[in-house]
Design a protein around this motif. Structure first.
Motif, PDB file in Angstrom:
ATOM      1  N   LYS A   1     -13.165  19.661 -10.690  1.00 20.04           N
ATOM      2  CA  LYS A   1     -13.945  20.170 -11.435  1.00 20.04           C
ATOM      3  C   LYS A   1     -15.324  20.018 -11.414  1.00 20.04           C
ATOM      4  O   LYS A   1     -15.878  20.797 -12.509  1.00 20.04           O
ATOM      5  CB  LYS A   1     -12.260  20.110 -12.514  1.00 20.04           C
ATOM      6  CG  LYS A   1     -11.365  20.998 -11.937  1.00 20.04           C
ATOM      7  CD  LYS A   1     -10.172  20.595 -13.568  1.00 20.04           C
ATOM      8  CE  LYS A   1      -8.908  21.274 -12.779  1.00 20.04           C
ATOM      9  NZ  LYS A   1      -8.180  21.293 -14.471  1.00 20.04           N
TER      10      LYS A   1
ATOM     11  N   GLU B   1      -4.731  13.696  -9.693  1.00 14.80           N
ATOM     12  CA  GLU B   1      -5.920  13.558 -10.314  1.00 14.80           C
ATOM     13  C   GLU B   1      -7.033  13.865 -10.597  1.00 14.80           C
ATOM     14  O   GLU B   1      -7.429  13.999 -10.962  1.00 14.80           O
ATOM     15  CB  GLU B   1      -4.817  13.165 -11.859  1.00 14.80           C
ATOM     16  CG  GLU B   1      -3.594  13.740 -12.155  1.00 14.80           C
ATOM     17  CD  GLU B   1      -2.759  13.033 -12.703  1.00 14.80           C
ATOM     18  OE1 GLU B   1      -1.684  13.572 -13.865  1.00 14.80           O
ATOM     19  OE2 GLU B   1      -2.869  11.433 -13.044  1.00 14.80           O
TER      20      GLU B   1
ATOM     21  N   PHE C   1     -11.110  19.339 -19.046  1.00 11.26           N
ATOM     22  CA  PHE C   1     -10.412  18.623 -17.924  1.00 11.26           C
ATOM     23  C   PHE C   1     -10.419  17.326 -18.185  1.00 11.26           C
ATOM     24  O   PHE C   1     -10.064  16.471 -17.760  1.00 11.26           O
ATOM     25  CB  PHE C   1     -11.198  18.959 -16.957  1.00 11.26           C
ATOM     26  CG  PHE C   1     -12.449  19.040 -15.858  1.00 11.26           C
ATOM     27  CD1 PHE C   1     -12.468  17.746 -15.602  1.00 11.26           C
ATOM     28  CD2 PHE C   1     -13.264  19.594 -16.270  1.00 11.26           C
ATOM     29  CE1 PHE C   1     -13.624  17.254 -14.848  1.00 11.26           C
ATOM     30  CE2 PHE C   1     -14.322  19.501 -15.459  1.00 11.26           C
ATOM     31  CZ  PHE C   1     -15.181  18.333 -14.718  1.00 11.26           C
ATOM     32  N   TRP C   2     -12.074  16.476 -18.836  1.00 10.73           N
ATOM     33  CA  TRP C   2     -12.419  15.810 -19.036  1.00 10.73           C
ATOM     34  C   TRP C   2     -12.639  14.979 -20.889  1.00 10.73           C
ATOM     35  O   TRP C   2     -14.294  15.550 -20.847  1.00 10.73           O
ATOM     36  CB  TRP C   2     -13.656  14.551 -17.360  1.00 10.73           C
ATOM     37  CG  TRP C   2     -13.136  13.558 -17.514  1.00 10.73           C
ATOM     38  CD1 TRP C   2     -13.969  12.516 -18.348  1.00 10.73           C
ATOM     39  CD2 TRP C   2     -12.405  12.918 -16.723  1.00 10.73           C
ATOM     40  NE1 TRP C   2     -13.783  11.297 -18.075  1.00 10.73           N
ATOM     41  CE2 TRP C   2     -12.706  11.065 -17.068  1.00 10.73           C
ATOM     42  CE3 TRP C   2     -11.381  13.265 -16.056  1.00 10.73           C
ATOM     43  CZ2 TRP C   2     -11.992  10.724 -16.131  1.00 10.73           C
ATOM     44  CZ3 TRP C   2     -10.533  11.914 -15.076  1.00 10.73           C
ATOM     45  CH2 TRP C   2     -11.237  11.230 -15.109  1.00 10.73           C
TER      46      TRP C   2
ATOM     47  N   PHE D   1     -17.247  10.128  -9.746  1.00  6.95           N
ATOM     48  CA  PHE D   1     -15.653  10.370  -9.696  1.00  6.95           C
ATOM     49  C   PHE D   1     -16.045  10.804  -8.232  1.00  6.95           C
ATOM     50  O   PHE D   1     -14.380  10.819  -8.315  1.00  6.95           O
ATOM     51  CB  PHE D   1     -16.736  11.837 -10.850  1.00  6.95           C
ATOM     52  CG  PHE D   1     -15.911  11.932 -11.842  1.00  6.95           C
ATOM     53  CD1 PHE D   1     -14.979  12.706 -12.689  1.00  6.95           C
ATOM     54  CD2 PHE D   1     -16.956  12.089 -12.985  1.00  6.95           C
ATOM     55  CE1 PHE D   1     -15.108  12.355 -14.363  1.00  6.95           C
ATOM     56  CE2 PHE D   1     -17.069  12.192 -14.223  1.00  6.95           C
ATOM     57  CZ  PHE D   1     -15.949  12.082 -14.958  1.00  6.95           C
TER      58      PHE D   1
ATOM     59  N   ALA E   1     -10.506  16.008 -10.662  1.00 11.50           N
ATOM     60  CA  ALA E   1     -11.349  15.992 -11.933  1.00 11.50           C
ATOM     61  C   ALA E   1     -12.433  16.392 -11.256  1.00 11.50           C
ATOM     62  O   ALA E   1     -13.602  16.693 -11.260  1.00 11.50           O
ATOM     63  CB  ALA E   1     -11.591  14.451 -12.380  1.00 11.50           C
TER      64      ALA E   1
END
Length: 140
Positions: free
Chosen positions: A90, A83, A104-105, A128, A87
């Protein structure tokens, strides 16, 4: 650089990074550095049952990198390595213009003005990237 790029929301996030202390005994640690601006983030992680259980961050980055790290750290606990990698990917796709999705976040919309400044993208991605790689290493 546009004044709206460094707005009050960005500066508030930059000053309030959760988990902003290194872990004493991490399962894995990763340091990522932006060659463009010199920003650096070190992420320490502990995994439990395949999920991020604890993290510690050492963030030495511009306000955008700090704000992005704060947003990442506020939501990352409990996620799997997969996951976190999703992220990261993305965010990269959004910044490069390959995607319009920021849903998405939570909170990433505050960084939308930085999309027009490619030189800032590496710093925004650092948190990230570091947490995803550290989680993958610890989970391996």
């Amino acid at each position: 650089m546009s004044a709206s790029l460094y707005n009050n929301d960005i500066l508030r996030l930059a000053a309030s990074i959760p988990h902003h202390q290194r872990l004493a005994d991490p399962h894995a640690s990763v340091e990522k550095r932006s060659p463009t601006c010199g920003s650096r983030i070190t992420a320490d992680v502990r995994m439990a049952d395949g999920r991020l259980a604890e993290m510690g961050l050492d963030v030495k980055a511009c306000a955008l990198g700090q704000a992005s790290a704060a947003l990442m750290a506020a939501q990352a606990i409990g996620l799997t390595a997969e996951e976190l990698a999703e992220a990261r990917d993305k965010l990269t796709a959004y910044l490069s213009g390959e995607s319009e999705d920021l849903d998405f976040w939570p909170g990433l919309a505050v960084l939308a003005p930085a999309r027009a400044y490619p030189a800032r993208h590496p710093s925004i991605r650092l948190g990230f990237e570091a947490i995803a790689e550290a989680a993958r290493m610890a989970d391996a």
